[in-house]
Design a protein around this motif. Structure first.
Motif, PDB file in Angstrom:
ATOM      1  N   ALA A   1      26.508 -53.148  16.045  1.00  0.00           N
ATOM      2  CA  ALA A   1      27.031 -53.658  15.127  1.00  0.00           C
ATOM      3  C   ALA A   1      26.773 -55.026  15.778  1.00  0.00           C
ATOM      4  O   ALA A   1      27.774 -55.214  16.590  1.00  0.00           O
ATOM      5  N   LEU A   2      26.763 -56.719  15.442  1.00  0.00           N
ATOM      6  CA  LEU A   2      26.900 -57.321  16.178  1.00  0.00           C
ATOM      7  C   LEU A   2      27.483 -58.430  15.202  1.00  0.00           C
ATOM      8  O   LEU A   2      26.842 -59.391  14.230  1.00  0.00           O
ATOM      9  N   ALA A   3      27.940 -58.885  15.520  1.00  0.00           N
ATOM     10  CA  ALA A   3      29.069 -60.252  14.807  1.00  0.00           C
ATOM     11  C   ALA A   3      29.567 -61.448  15.656  1.00  0.00           C
ATOM     12  O   ALA A   3      29.975 -61.784  16.825  1.00  0.00           O
ATOM     13  N   PHE A   4      29.633 -62.579  14.622  1.00  0.00           N
ATOM     14  CA  PHE A   4      30.359 -64.054  15.750  1.00  0.00           C
ATOM     15  C   PHE A   4      31.774 -63.713  15.162  1.00  0.00           C
ATOM     16  O   PHE A   4      32.164 -64.060  13.609  1.00  0.00           O
ATOM     17  N   SER A   5      32.837 -64.304  15.634  1.00  0.00           N
ATOM     18  CA  SER A   5      33.987 -64.496  15.014  1.00  0.00           C
ATOM     19  C   SER A   5      34.856 -65.905  16.236  1.00  0.00           C
ATOM     20  O   SER A   5      35.566 -65.786  17.603  1.00  0.00           O
ATOM     21  N   PRO A   6      35.217 -67.102  15.504  1.00  0.00           N
ATOM     22  CA  PRO A   6      35.754 -67.878  16.294  1.00  0.00           C
ATOM     23  C   PRO A   6      37.167 -67.704  16.748  1.00  0.00           C
ATOM     24  O   PRO A   6      37.816 -67.516  16.020  1.00  0.00           O
ATOM     25  N   GLU A   7      37.667 -68.039  17.927  1.00  0.00           N
ATOM     26  CA  GLU A   7      38.908 -67.863  17.581  1.00  0.00           C
ATOM     27  C   GLU A   7      39.797 -69.139  17.694  1.00  0.00           C
ATOM     28  O   GLU A   7      39.205 -69.948  17.210  1.00  0.00           O
ATOM     29  N   ARG A   8      41.161 -68.958  17.360  1.00  0.00           N
ATOM     30  CA  ARG A   8      41.124 -70.041  16.997  1.00  0.00           C
ATOM     31  C   ARG A   8      43.133 -70.313  17.531  1.00  0.00           C
ATOM     32  O   ARG A   8      43.820 -70.012  16.572  1.00  0.00           O
ATOM     33  N   ILE A   9      43.136 -69.594  18.446  1.00  0.00           N
ATOM     34  CA  ILE A   9      43.930 -69.755  19.779  1.00  0.00           C
ATOM     35  C   ILE A   9      44.864 -71.122  19.892  1.00  0.00           C
ATOM     36  O   ILE A   9      44.138 -72.031  20.071  1.00  0.00           O
ATOM     37  N   ASP A  10      45.941 -71.394  19.893  1.00  0.00           N
ATOM     38  CA  ASP A  10      46.777 -72.587  19.555  1.00  0.00           C
ATOM     39  C   ASP A  10      48.114 -72.942  20.375  1.00  0.00           C
ATOM     40  O   ASP A  10      48.965 -72.385  20.030  1.00  0.00           O
ATOM     41  N   PRO A  11      47.910 -72.801  21.848  1.00  0.00           N
ATOM     42  CA  PRO A  11      49.108 -72.360  22.947  1.00  0.00           C
ATOM     43  C   PRO A  11      50.074 -73.135  22.649  1.00  0.00           C
ATOM     44  O   PRO A  11      50.104 -74.615  21.831  1.00  0.00           O
ATOM     45  N   GLY A  12      50.908 -72.529  22.430  1.00  0.00           N
ATOM     46  CA  GLY A  12      52.205 -72.737  22.585  1.00  0.00           C
ATOM     47  C   GLY A  12      52.947 -72.747  20.922  1.00  0.00           C
ATOM     48  O   GLY A  12      53.713 -73.298  20.594  1.00  0.00           O
ATOM     49  N   ASN A  13      52.220 -72.545  20.057  1.00  0.00           N
ATOM     50  CA  ASN A  13      52.378 -72.925  18.761  1.00  0.00           C
ATOM     51  C   ASN A  13      53.209 -71.343  18.000  1.00  0.00           C
ATOM     52  O   ASN A  13      51.882 -69.913  17.743  1.00  0.00           O
ATOM     53  N   THR A  14      54.311 -71.395  18.020  1.00  0.00           N
ATOM     54  CA  THR A  14      54.877 -69.974  17.397  1.00  0.00           C
ATOM     55  C   THR A  14      54.640 -69.627  16.093  1.00  0.00           C
ATOM     56  O   THR A  14      55.672 -68.753  15.347  1.00  0.00           O
ATOM     57  N   THR A  15      54.549 -70.716  15.124  1.00  0.00           N
ATOM     58  CA  THR A  15      54.378 -70.638  13.607  1.00  0.00           C
ATOM     59  C   THR A  15      53.338 -69.939  13.407  1.00  0.00           C
ATOM     60  O   THR A  15      52.830 -69.257  12.290  1.00  0.00           O
ATOM     61  N   HIS A  16      52.616 -70.083  13.404  1.00  0.00           N
ATOM     62  CA  HIS A  16      50.597 -69.952  13.234  1.00  0.00           C
ATOM     63  C   HIS A  16      50.552 -69.453  14.441  1.00  0.00           C
ATOM     64  O   HIS A  16      48.916 -69.567  15.350  1.00  0.00           O
ATOM     65  N   GLY A  17      50.348 -67.675  14.758  1.00  0.00           N
ATOM     66  CA  GLY A  17      49.830 -66.700  15.954  1.00  0.00           C
ATOM     67  C   GLY A  17      48.783 -66.382  15.257  1.00  0.00           C
ATOM     68  O   GLY A  17      47.920 -66.497  14.573  1.00  0.00           O
ATOM     69  N   LEU A  18      47.838 -64.923  16.288  1.00  0.00           N
ATOM     70  CA  LEU A  18      47.294 -65.059  16.100  1.00  0.00           C
ATOM     71  C   LEU A  18      46.830 -63.862  14.775  1.00  0.00           C
ATOM     72  O   LEU A  18      45.997 -63.594  13.726  1.00  0.00           O
ATOM     73  N   ARG A  19      48.338 -63.060  14.750  1.00  0.00           N
ATOM     74  CA  ARG A  19      47.965 -62.282  13.501  1.00  0.00           C
ATOM     75  C   ARG A  19      48.623 -63.028  11.959  1.00  0.00           C
ATOM     76  O   ARG A  19      47.258 -62.761  10.759  1.00  0.00           O
ATOM     77  N   ALA A  20      49.058 -64.686  12.441  1.00  0.00           N
ATOM     78  CA  ALA A  20      48.911 -64.650  10.439  1.00  0.00           C
ATOM     79  C   ALA A  20      47.856 -66.109  10.108  1.00  0.00           C
ATOM     80  O   ALA A  20      48.728 -67.165   9.486  1.00  0.00           O
ATOM     81  N   THR A  21      47.225 -66.158  11.506  1.00  0.00           N
ATOM     82  CA  THR A  21      46.041 -67.219  11.197  1.00  0.00           C
ATOM     83  C   THR A  21      44.462 -66.980  11.261  1.00  0.00           C
ATOM     84  O   THR A  21      44.636 -65.867  11.077  1.00  0.00           O
ATOM     85  N   PRO A  22      44.206 -67.109   9.601  1.00  0.00           N
ATOM     86  CA  PRO A  22      43.129 -65.895   8.939  1.00  0.00           C
ATOM     87  C   PRO A  22      42.123 -66.392   9.753  1.00  0.00           C
ATOM     88  O   PRO A  22      41.795 -67.206  10.729  1.00  0.00           O
ATOM     89  N   LYS A  23      41.398 -64.700  10.135  1.00  0.00           N
ATOM     90  CA  LYS A  23      40.743 -65.021  11.085  1.00  0.00           C
ATOM     91  C   LYS A  23      39.100 -64.827  10.134  1.00  0.00           C
ATOM     92  O   LYS A  23      38.611 -63.981   9.131  1.00  0.00           O
ATOM     93  N   VAL A  24      38.116 -65.609  10.942  1.00  0.00           N
ATOM     94  CA  VAL A  24      36.331 -65.532   9.793  1.00  0.00           C
ATOM     95  C   VAL A  24      35.567 -64.740  10.895  1.00  0.00           C
ATOM     96  O   VAL A  24      35.749 -64.974  12.025  1.00  0.00           O
TER      97      VAL A  24
END
Length: 440
Positions: free
Chosen positions: A168-191
């Motif tokens: 299986a092959l897919a693309f999922s854009p990263e949405r890392i915002d360094p220093g953002n304690t409100t919207h971390g990886l788990r809380a940010t929707p993953k495309v």
């Protein structure tokens, strides 16, 4: 987990495959930087067995010794990852053990202004050399639409296996915002966008273990475009407000107050604020990928080109304002002592990527100003290979320097006190509104 437009799971690529090993891990992350390391941490925190691959032996050695090089991942986080079985490697043999491989390598700009895909190509070839049936391969590195299917897929299929059938092959854009304690990886929707519906289902199922919400795109190109759209939107709007800041000064309008007032509208407006320039790993870089791709089709992406031009000239504007301020005090910029406060690209992190502090310092030096800096997160700083002196006591320093420029508003700074103590203070962040302080 919330899933938007997820399709049913179920094809033979979900099965582990013939080459399953007893020491199999659930995730291998290639590139243990600002994107890959938080992903590895989050996966380990939910109980997945994780390994990492990084070509820099210093990064791998430090992580295996329990030390993080990334702002958003602490040493304690790394030790917890190790307790869950995490190890960092420089040898790609670890990839053969993984059910899922995620590529998180850098994609800087090349000399011609397009994306430099050398790290993506290298990582993909490493995966291809270890590829086995049943694996899920995901690209997270930001790039232009078509990269997953036009570059990554053919390289992987040189193994003799076929995407959507054998793996299986897919693309999922990263949405890392360094220093953002409100919207971390788990809380940010993953495309997530897959090469086929079954590929997408595999990727949705994987990320659903790590994040709260997975959003399924129509395909890989739409997922790639979503990332570029997000940052092009910011790039263009920052350029708009930067140009407004220049024009408002000529019109005798307080741009900061105009933004404050406009921001009270509960619909149809999002506030952006001017600054000395655009920094970071996304906004100054990502829109150029899209512009590059559009140019290859024989078109111009005039919004991006204009935004880049406007944002790139902000350091020059800041230095011109510095020169004007000193002139009003009867001093020339030549020979004046200028202190730069905050040289990172955003507040309260150590990340200096594409920081506008660099071109500001370069231009000040070109005009023969004597510069120094202070940043609570940076102990050593050089511009064009030349070290910039660092002051220790910032409160004492601002009393002696001819002019202090606030480039980054770290929370550690006592801004009212600095305003009281400084001989001249130029605030490029719009944080200090009081008599005697010049604001961008």
């Amino acid at each position: 987990m919330q899933v938007e437009q997820a399709k049913p799971l179920g094809d033979k690529s979900e099965q582990p495959g013939d080459a399953e090993q007893a020491d199999q891990v659930e995730l291998a992350v290639i590139g243990l930087g600002y994107v890959g390391l938080p992903l590895a941490r989050e996966a380990a925190s939910v109980g997945l067995r994780v390994v990492g691959l990084d070509r820099d032996p210093r990064v791998a050695a430090a992580l295996n010794a329990g030390h993080s090089h990334v702002d958003d991942v602490s040493d304690a986080d790394v030790r917890r990852m190790q307790a869950a079985g995490f190890l960092a490697y420089t040898d790609d043999s670890c990839l053969a053990r993984a059910q899922t491989v995620v590529i998180c390598v850098p994609t800087p700009l090349s000399e011609d202004g397009g994306p430099d895909l050398s790290a993506v190509v290298s990582a993909t070839r490493a995966v291809a050399g270890r590829l086995r049936r049943g694996q899920l391969i995901v690209l997270e590195s930001t790039t232009y639409p078509g990269t997953t299917e036009e570059v990554v897929k053919p390289l992987l299929e040189e193994s003799g296996l076929r995407a959507g059938e054998d793996f299986a092959l897919a693309f999922s854009p990263e949405r890392i915002d360094p220093g953002n304690t409100t919207h971390g990886l788990r809380a940010t929707p993953k495309v997530v966008g897959g090469c086929t519906p079954s590929c997408a289902a595999r990727a949705v199922a994987f990320y659903g273990k790590i994040v709260d919400t997975v959003v399924q795109a129509k395909g890989t190109r739409e997922a790639e475009m979503a990332k570029l759209l997000e940052n092009t939107y910011r790039h263009v709007n920052i350029a708009l407000v930067n140009e407004l800041a220049i024009l408002c000064r000529e019109l005798h309008v307080d741009v900061w107050d105009a933004i404050r007032c406009a921001g009270t509208k509960p619909f149809g407006f999002q506030a952006f604020r001017p600054s000395a320039g655009v920094g970071g790993h996304c906004i100054p870089i990502d829109p150029n990928y899209l512009s590059y791709k559009v140019r290859s089709l024989g078109y111009e992406f005039r919004f991006v080109e204009l935004a880049r031009e406007i944002n790139a000239r902000m350091p020059e504007y800041v230095v011109r304002r510095v020169q004007d301020l000193l002139n009003t005090e009867g001093r020339a910029l030549h020979g004046s002592q200028v202190l730069l406060l905050g040289v990172t690209y955003k507040p309260d992190i150590a990340d200096q990527r594409e920081s506008p502090a660099v071109p500001v310092a370069r231009l000040l030096r070109k005009r023969d100003a004597e510069i120094a800096f202070h940043d609570p997160f940076v102990t050593e700083w050089s511009v064009d290979g030349m070290a910039v002196p660092r002051v220790i006591d910032v409160t004492t320093a601002v009393r002696s320097f001819d002019l202090t420029v606030l480039l980054q508003d770290h929370s550690a700074y006592d801004l009212p006190r600095l305003a009281d103590e400084a001989r001249l203070l130029f605030d490029t962040r719009g944080r200090i509104f009081r008599p005697g302080v010049e604001v961008l």
